[in-house]
Motif scaffolding. Sequence first.
Motif, PDB file in Angstrom:
ATOM      1  N   ASN A 103      -1.802  16.356   2.712  1.00 34.81           N
ATOM      2  CA  ASN A 103      -0.872  16.761   1.657  1.00 34.81           C
ATOM      3  C   ASN A 103      -1.634  16.815   0.328  1.00 34.81           C
ATOM      4  OD1 ASN A 103       1.144  17.101  -0.243  1.00 34.81           O
ATOM      5  ND2 ASN A 103       2.559  15.637   0.714  1.00 34.81           N
ATOM      6  N   ASP A 104      -2.106  17.980  -0.040  1.00 40.63           N
ATOM      7  CA  ASP A 104      -2.915  18.144  -1.245  1.00 40.63           C
ATOM      8  C   ASP A 104      -2.105  17.979  -2.528  1.00 40.63           C
ATOM      9  OD1 ASP A 104      -5.157  18.650   0.307  1.00 40.63           O
ATOM     10  OD2 ASP A 104      -4.837  20.830   0.311  1.00 40.63           O
ATOM     11  N   ALA A 105      -0.796  17.971  -2.407  1.00 37.72           N
ATOM     12  CA  ALA A 105       0.057  17.897  -3.596  1.00 37.72           C
ATOM     13  C   ALA A 105       0.214  16.471  -4.128  1.00 37.72           C
ATOM     14  CB  ALA A 105       1.436  18.475  -3.295  1.00 37.72           C
ATOM     15  N   ILE A 106      -0.156  15.468  -3.322  1.00 35.43           N
ATOM     16  CA  ILE A 106       0.021  14.068  -3.754  1.00 35.43           C
ATOM     17  C   ILE A 106      -1.328  13.351  -3.748  1.00 35.43           C
ATOM     18  CG2 ILE A 106       1.114  11.843  -3.263  1.00 35.43           C
ATOM     19  CD1 ILE A 106       3.429  13.325  -2.000  1.00 35.43           C
ATOM     20  N   ASN A 107      -1.775  12.980  -4.943  1.00 34.56           N
ATOM     21  CA  ASN A 107      -3.016  12.224  -5.090  1.00 34.56           C
ATOM     22  C   ASN A 107      -2.869  11.049  -6.054  1.00 34.56           C
ATOM     23  OD1 ASN A 107      -5.013  13.941  -3.473  1.00 34.56           O
ATOM     24  ND2 ASN A 107      -4.105  15.465  -4.851  1.00 34.56           N
ATOM     25  N   SER A 108      -1.709  10.939  -6.670  1.00 33.82           N
ATOM     26  CA  SER A 108      -1.451   9.847  -7.612  1.00 33.82           C
ATOM     27  C   SER A 108       0.029   9.513  -7.560  1.00 33.82           C
ATOM     28  CB  SER A 108      -1.826  10.267  -9.038  1.00 33.82           C
ATOM     29  OG  SER A 108      -0.940  11.283  -9.497  1.00 33.82           O
ATOM     30  N   ILE A 109       0.403   8.391  -8.171  1.00 33.10           N
ATOM     31  CA  ILE A 109       1.816   8.020  -8.223  1.00 33.10           C
ATOM     32  C   ILE A 109       2.615   9.084  -8.974  1.00 33.10           C
ATOM     33  CG2 ILE A 109       3.440   6.357  -9.236  1.00 33.10           C
ATOM     34  CD1 ILE A 109       1.478   4.143  -8.482  1.00 33.10           C
ATOM     35  N   GLU A 110       2.028   9.612 -10.034  1.00 33.73           N
ATOM     36  CA  GLU A 110       2.715  10.650 -10.814  1.00 33.73           C
ATOM     37  C   GLU A 110       3.038  11.874  -9.955  1.00 33.73           C
ATOM     38  OE1 GLU A 110       0.674   7.924 -13.584  1.00 33.73           O
ATOM     39  OE2 GLU A 110       0.062   8.970 -11.747  1.00 33.73           O
ATOM     40  N   ALA A 141       8.865  12.057   5.488  1.00 28.08           N
ATOM     41  CA  ALA A 141       8.789  11.744   4.060  1.00 28.08           C
ATOM     42  C   ALA A 141       7.398  12.113   3.579  1.00 28.08           C
ATOM     43  CB  ALA A 141       9.079  10.269   3.811  1.00 28.08           C
ATOM     44  N   GLN A 142       7.283  12.397   2.286  1.00 24.57           N
ATOM     45  CA  GLN A 142       5.990  12.844   1.752  1.00 24.57           C
ATOM     46  C   GLN A 142       5.105  11.699   1.292  1.00 24.57           C
ATOM     47  OE1 GLN A 142       8.451  15.659  -0.607  1.00 24.57           O
ATOM     48  NE2 GLN A 142       6.683  17.025  -0.412  1.00 24.57           N
ATOM     49  N   ALA A 143       5.713  10.580   0.954  1.00 22.38           N
ATOM     50  CA  ALA A 143       4.956   9.390   0.568  1.00 22.38           C
ATOM     51  C   ALA A 143       5.780   8.167   0.941  1.00 22.38           C
ATOM     52  CB  ALA A 143       4.632   9.397  -0.923  1.00 22.38           C
ATOM     53  N   VAL A 177       0.856  -1.188   0.000  1.00 22.37           N
ATOM     54  CA  VAL A 177       0.000   0.000   0.000  1.00 22.37           C
ATOM     55  C   VAL A 177       0.893   1.240   0.000  1.00 22.37           C
ATOM     56  CG1 VAL A 177      -0.271  -0.131   2.526  1.00 22.37           C
ATOM     57  CG2 VAL A 177      -1.847   1.255   1.187  1.00 22.37           C
ATOM     58  N   ILE A 178       0.616   2.144  -0.931  1.00 26.95           N
ATOM     59  CA  ILE A 178       1.361   3.394  -1.043  1.00 26.95           C
ATOM     60  C   ILE A 178       0.538   4.479  -0.358  1.00 26.95           C
ATOM     61  CG2 ILE A 178       2.372   5.085  -2.624  1.00 26.95           C
ATOM     62  CD1 ILE A 178       2.504   2.788  -4.718  1.00 26.95           C
ATOM     63  N   VAL A 227      -4.623   6.713   0.599  1.00 19.31           N
ATOM     64  CA  VAL A 227      -4.029   5.617  -0.162  1.00 19.31           C
ATOM     65  C   VAL A 227      -3.855   6.070  -1.602  1.00 19.31           C
ATOM     66  CG1 VAL A 227      -4.317   3.245  -0.975  1.00 19.31           C
ATOM     67  CG2 VAL A 227      -5.038   3.877   1.346  1.00 19.31           C
ATOM     68  N   ILE A 228      -2.646   5.944  -2.118  1.00 19.00           N
ATOM     69  CA  ILE A 228      -2.325   6.339  -3.486  1.00 19.00           C
ATOM     70  C   ILE A 228      -2.453   5.115  -4.407  1.00 19.00           C
ATOM     71  CG2 ILE A 228      -0.589   7.408  -4.971  1.00 19.00           C
ATOM     72  CD1 ILE A 228      -1.693   9.202  -2.664  1.00 19.00           C
ATOM     73  N   ASN A 229      -3.045   5.336  -5.579  1.00 15.13           N
ATOM     74  CA  ASN A 229      -3.263   4.247  -6.542  1.00 15.13           C
ATOM     75  C   ASN A 229      -4.129   3.135  -5.929  1.00 15.13           C
ATOM     76  OD1 ASN A 229      -2.607   3.393  -9.294  1.00 15.13           O
ATOM     77  ND2 ASN A 229      -1.596   1.649  -8.343  1.00 15.13           N
ATOM     78  N   LYS A 230      -5.153   3.524  -5.196  1.00 13.42           N
ATOM     79  CA  LYS A 230      -6.004   2.565  -4.469  1.00 13.42           C
ATOM     80  C   LYS A 230      -6.701   1.601  -5.416  1.00 13.42           C
ATOM     81  CE  LYS A 230      -9.515   2.411  -0.815  1.00 13.42           C
ATOM     82  NZ  LYS A 230     -10.360   3.238   0.084  1.00 13.42           N
TER      83      LYS A 230
END
Length: 294
Positions: A123-130, A187-189, A116-117, A213-216
Amino acid sequence: MKRTLSVLLTLAVFLCALSAQAADIKIGVLAKNGPAKVMKKWAATGEYLAAKLGKSVEIVPLGFDKVNPAIEANSVDFFLVNSSMFITAKVKFGASAVATMINSRQGKALKSFGGVIIASAYNDAINSIEDIKGKSFMAVKKSSFGGWQMAYKTIKDKGIDPFSDFASVDFAGKHDNVVFAIQNEVAQAGTVRTDTIERMVAAGAIAMEDFKVINKQTSDFPFVYSTTLYPEWPMAKTAATSDALAQEVAAALKAVKQDDAAAKKAKIIGWTDALDYGPVEDLQKALAVGAYAN
């Protein structure tokens, strides 16, 4: 002269006694949290197999650096390691799986697990793996199948190289440390094995709402996850162990019931037929790790 002969005779008797006491079956177990924990979890399985098979069984804790030498030298007959380490032993030393663990996590019976990532929910800046490009990332350790390699494969499948595209990739050593690193903005992710988040929530160590959860992924799997699911740890035999003995051990393991001490101490439900570990080998090839390391 007489004293020398006496000493040699005593030594010979001692060595013969040691040989006589050697176990019929030796099972190496990855000691990821130290030898004492291995014995606490798996000694009852050794006792169960000894009673079932009428043979003496020894549980042998193995550090990460001792696993491959023991398998290569056939100094153990069977071994229990993570799925990726098994593939390395299969490809390099001719090992083969005889059964797959049915794990027990938060009361759920599981034959597979994933990674699980996660990122902070704030943290609004991270919503996907990209979105992790240019950000700091934390994993457990490079050899951790669920705590790094699964996520690494998922990230790479997106066309992203974490070692060049992320600001940094660091390793915290333990799954819980990764979660705390995200919580404390070290760390951010990051990535951990499935069920880690739910276990820590149940223990009161963290709150689920503090993480995203990123890339759920969505399925009937009972825990949040971001990667492909892979088969649980196998019990495997070394190349020198006979198929006949392997069949005996496999049959005995599959007869373990949830209420048996062997299952309770190991915190598992039981064992099933060996699953297909081909996807684990595909992961190693794709990442050039384990048996396929450059």
